[in-house]
Design a protein around this motif. Structure first.
Motif, mmCIF file in Angstrom:
data_model
loop_
_atom_site.group_PDB
_atom_site.id
_atom_site.type_symbol
_atom_site.label_atom_id
_atom_site.label_comp_id
_atom_site.label_asym_id
_atom_site.label_seq_id
_atom_site.Cartn_x
_atom_site.Cartn_y
_atom_site.Cartn_z
ATOM 1 N N LEU A 10 12.923 4.861 0.676
ATOM 2 C CA LEU A 10 13.046 5.148 -0.751
ATOM 3 C C LEU A 10 14.139 6.187 -0.939
ATOM 4 O O LEU A 10 14.191 7.177 -0.203
ATOM 5 N N GLY A 56 7.560 5.210 -8.987
ATOM 6 C CA GLY A 56 6.759 4.007 -8.719
ATOM 7 C C GLY A 56 7.045 2.863 -9.666
ATOM 8 O O GLY A 56 6.306 1.881 -9.684
ATOM 9 N N TYR A 68 14.740 1.020 -3.464
ATOM 10 C CA TYR A 68 13.849 0.539 -2.404
ATOM 11 C C TYR A 68 14.653 -0.448 -1.560
ATOM 12 O O TYR A 68 15.803 -0.756 -1.891
ATOM 13 N N GLN A 85 11.191 -5.429 -10.447
ATOM 14 C CA GLN A 85 10.137 -4.413 -10.528
ATOM 15 C C GLN A 85 8.821 -4.999 -10.018
ATOM 16 O O GLN A 85 8.118 -4.376 -9.217
ATOM 17 N N CYS A 88 8.850 -5.490 -6.254
ATOM 18 C CA CYS A 88 8.783 -4.201 -5.572
ATOM 19 C C CYS A 88 7.369 -3.615 -5.635
ATOM 20 O O CYS A 88 6.853 -3.100 -4.641
ATOM 21 N N LEU A 89 6.748 -3.713 -6.808
ATOM 22 C CA LEU A 89 5.382 -3.204 -6.947
ATOM 23 C C LEU A 89 4.427 -3.966 -6.030
ATOM 24 O O LEU A 89 3.536 -3.392 -5.425
ATOM 25 N N ASN A 92 6.037 -3.398 -1.967
ATOM 26 C CA ASN A 92 6.405 -2.107 -1.358
ATOM 27 C C ASN A 92 5.533 -0.928 -1.711
ATOM 28 O O ASN A 92 5.444 0.021 -0.944
ATOM 29 N N ILE A 93 4.982 -0.931 -2.943
ATOM 30 C CA ILE A 93 4.443 0.333 -3.468
ATOM 31 C C ILE A 93 2.925 0.290 -3.540
ATOM 32 O O ILE A 93 2.335 -0.693 -3.986
ATOM 33 N N PHE A 95 -0.460 2.783 -4.834
ATOM 34 C CA PHE A 95 -0.806 3.978 -5.614
ATOM 35 C C PHE A 95 -2.194 4.495 -5.241
ATOM 36 O O PHE A 95 -3.101 3.714 -4.939
ATOM 37 N N PRO A 169 1.474 -0.621 2.153
ATOM 38 C CA PRO A 169 2.746 -0.520 1.428
ATOM 39 C C PRO A 169 3.720 0.377 2.176
ATOM 40 O O PRO A 169 3.304 1.262 2.938
ATOM 41 N N VAL A 171 5.742 2.438 0.669
ATOM 42 C CA VAL A 171 5.763 3.722 -0.054
ATOM 43 C C VAL A 171 4.418 3.910 -0.752
ATOM 44 O O VAL A 171 3.947 3.014 -1.458
ATOM 45 N N LEU A 173 2.319 6.408 -3.376
ATOM 46 C CA LEU A 173 2.452 7.469 -4.366
ATOM 47 C C LEU A 173 1.043 7.924 -4.739
ATOM 48 O O LEU A 173 0.252 7.144 -5.293
#
Ligand SMILES: Nc1ncnc2c1ncn2[C@@H]1O[C@H](COP(=O)(O)OP(=O)(O)OP(=O)(O)O)[C@@H](O)[C@H]1O
Length: 223
Positions: A10, A56, A68, A85, A88-89, A92-93, A95, A169, A171, A173
């Motif tokens: 990131l 995020g 990313y 988006q 990627c959500l 990769n991401i 929460f 993931p 990344v 957050l």
């Protein structure tokens, strides 16, 4: 934050966020590579949650970019294309929120099937074994059939951790992930986030908690 020559997972460059005339933070830049744990620290209202939301890709920003592996998102990206988006959500991401982010009316197992469904269709037995295994890791063995609303806050956060373990993931957050928890549950959160980092995730945590700051490789101060 990343080893020399290693591609960061990131990259945040020159990020600025304003609400009307008020600039919350400006020109923030940092990299996060595999295995890094970064704290975001600052007084109440400094914009820690907003920063995690912007990094995020849940909220747009006014200047700068977030990159990313799949690509770079510049200010205004939400009005242009949501496809990148969404990918990627999904890919990769991950929460970890204060309110746990689970579907309260569903049972534990159904909540944990979400990341598995998103990745690929798996055989039921293998899926159930993986769910059983992560529930064991977070100390919630045998809770598959329990509805989320019947669980305590600490138990719900453990289920949210189990979901991260399934999704893996690149990344993570985490917004004040221990603030509503007792010491035992907070310890579980810290342990699992460290394990996820060891497995290669970049973890960014907004926190006031000194114990969490101690496990971080760097601290971003805002406000
Ligand atoms: N959509 C919005 N419109 C206007 N102001 C907003 C909006 N979202 C957040 N803010 C303001 O931005 C500031 C930062 O909020 P944020 O929740 O990011 O802070 P924080 O550092 O996470 O705070 P805390 O530590 O109390 O959780 C607050 O003053 C908040 O009222």
């Amino acid at each position: 934050m990343t080893d020399a020559g290693m591609q960061p997972t990131l990259k945040v460059e020159g990020l600025t966020k304003r609400f009307a005339e008020h600039t919350l933070w400006s020109r923030l830049s940092f990299d996060a590579g595999p295995g890094s744990i970064i704290a975001v620290s600052g007084p109440s209202g400094a914009g820690k949650t907003t920063l995690l939301n912007c990094v995020g890709l849940l909220e747009d920003f006014d200047e700068g970019s977030v990159t990313y592996n799949e690509g770079t998102f510049r200010s205004g990206y939400l009005h242009k294309s949501r496809k990148g988006q969404r990918v990627c959500l999904r890919e990769n991401i991950g929460f970890l929120f204060q309110n746990y982010g689970l579907v309260e009316q569903w049972n534990v197992s159904r909540n944990l099937q979400i990341p598995l469904k998103m990745k690929k269709r798996e055989h039921r037995k293998e899926r159930d074994e993986r769910i059983e295994s992560v529930l064991d890791i977070v100390g919630m063995k045998g809770s598959q059939k329990k509805k989320i609303y019947t669980l305590s806050g600490g138990e719900q956060q453990r289920i949210a951790l189990a979901r991260l373990l399934l999704k893996q993931p690149s990344v993570i957050l985490a917004d004040e992930p221990t603030s509503a928890l007792d010491q035992d549950n907070a310890n579980v959160v810290i342990r699992i986030l460290c394990e996820l980092a060891q497995q290669g995730a970049a973890v960014i945590i907004s926190t006031h908690n000194e114990e969490i700051k101690q496990i971080c490789s760097s601290i971003i101060e805002i406000g």
